[in-house]
Design an enzyme around this catalytic site. Sequence first.
Site, PDB file in Angstrom:
ATOM      1  N   HIS A   1      -7.568  -5.271  -1.297  1.00  0.00           N
ATOM      2  CA  HIS A   1      -6.540  -4.433  -0.719  1.00  0.00           C
ATOM      3  C   HIS A   1      -6.426  -4.755   0.778  1.00  0.00           C
ATOM      4  O   HIS A   1      -7.425  -4.872   1.466  1.00  0.00           O
ATOM      5  CB  HIS A   1      -6.909  -2.958  -0.897  1.00  0.00           C
ATOM      6  CG  HIS A   1      -5.776  -2.029  -0.576  1.00  0.00           C
ATOM      7  ND1 HIS A   1      -4.865  -1.594  -1.527  1.00  0.00           N
ATOM      8  CD2 HIS A   1      -5.388  -1.475   0.602  1.00  0.00           C
ATOM      9  CE1 HIS A   1      -3.977  -0.808  -0.947  1.00  0.00           C
ATOM     10  NE2 HIS A   1      -4.274  -0.713   0.332  1.00  0.00           N
TER      11      HIS A   1
ATOM     12  N   SER B   1       0.846  -1.199   0.000  1.00  0.00           N
ATOM     13  CA  SER B   1       0.000   0.000   0.000  1.00  0.00           C
ATOM     14  C   SER B   1       0.885   1.254   0.000  1.00  0.00           C
ATOM     15  O   SER B   1       1.715   1.404  -0.883  1.00  0.00           O
ATOM     16  CB  SER B   1      -0.966  -0.045   1.189  1.00  0.00           C
ATOM     17  OG  SER B   1      -2.006   0.881   1.031  1.00  0.00           O
TER      18      SER B   1
ATOM     19  N   ASP C   1      -9.562  -4.061  -5.817  1.00  0.00           N
ATOM     20  CA  ASP C   1      -8.758  -3.018  -5.184  1.00  0.00           C
ATOM     21  C   ASP C   1      -8.828  -1.756  -6.042  1.00  0.00           C
ATOM     22  O   ASP C   1      -8.533  -1.803  -7.242  1.00  0.00           O
ATOM     23  CB  ASP C   1      -7.309  -3.503  -5.054  1.00  0.00           C
ATOM     24  CG  ASP C   1      -6.385  -2.489  -4.399  1.00  0.00           C
ATOM     25  OD1 ASP C   1      -6.875  -1.488  -3.851  1.00  0.00           O
ATOM     26  OD2 ASP C   1      -5.155  -2.710  -4.440  1.00  0.00           O
TER      27      ASP C   1
END
Length: 298
Positions: free
Chosen positions: A298, A115, A268
């Site tokens: 995610h 991320s 995501d």
Amino acid sequence: LPACWDSQLLIKDLHFDGVPIRIYLPRESSASKRRGVIFIHGGCGIFGSIRSYERICRYIARKSDSVVVSVGYHLAPEHKYPAQTLECLTATVHFLKTAETYGADPARIIVCGDSVGGTFTASVCQTLGHRTDIPKIRAQVLIYPFLQALNFNLPSHQKNAAVGFLSRERTVHFILKYLNKDCSLKEPILAGSHVPENINMKYRKWINPDFIPDVFKLGYKPPLPALFLPEVHEEVQELFEPWFSPLLAEDADICGLPDTCIVTCEHDVLRDDGLLYKKRLEDNNIHVTWHHVEKGFH
């Protein structure tokens, strides 16, 4: 989890030039220097910690028989952007210079992040790509990275707009929290009103739904042009910096990147950031390994 005894690993909390790190050293002796992994955790730059990634870093160290350095960068908004990127950069340079002290081979060190940790990883590798005074980073691993803040209407943003944990709306909300900006800017940024036409045109060669493979564009509807709002643009200048949006880096910086592994997930909002970066790197002759998790989030 706190750092505690592990039968296979020696775990220490240290500081690299003032940056908190936790290092995981395999206990078993090795005839040669081990690989090194610098791990940069996710959490939008405003949460997450060394402690919350304890299990993951132990797993990486054990399964890959590597020396793992987990970077405990200080969080925003108390520590203002770009403090987080700078601390990741500092810790990486320190480890590259001192790897042999910890039994790691300075020629076999990768930087890895998930991320926003992937964002910081991309920025660190872009910054160090042409340095000749330190060992070269062997590879970077970007796990569903956030890489651009110009276009929040790509196919993956539309498809996964309301997917749990990281929705489209929440992505921009966290960006504004990270930069300590007024959250009333969220709607115009989602619409694209923060980007003037000249910037849109400049970066269209890199951030463009036309570059997303058709298999990922089922049901995609190109948005109507947004009304540009100069006052919003002035408030969020950080979004146009390559340290915040690594997809905006110039080709000269992309050309210096190491071998790259990119992981994307189907469910995501950030999926297309990874796909666009993959294309950019390949266009600049960087070797890319791509893993797409079709049922991944995610």
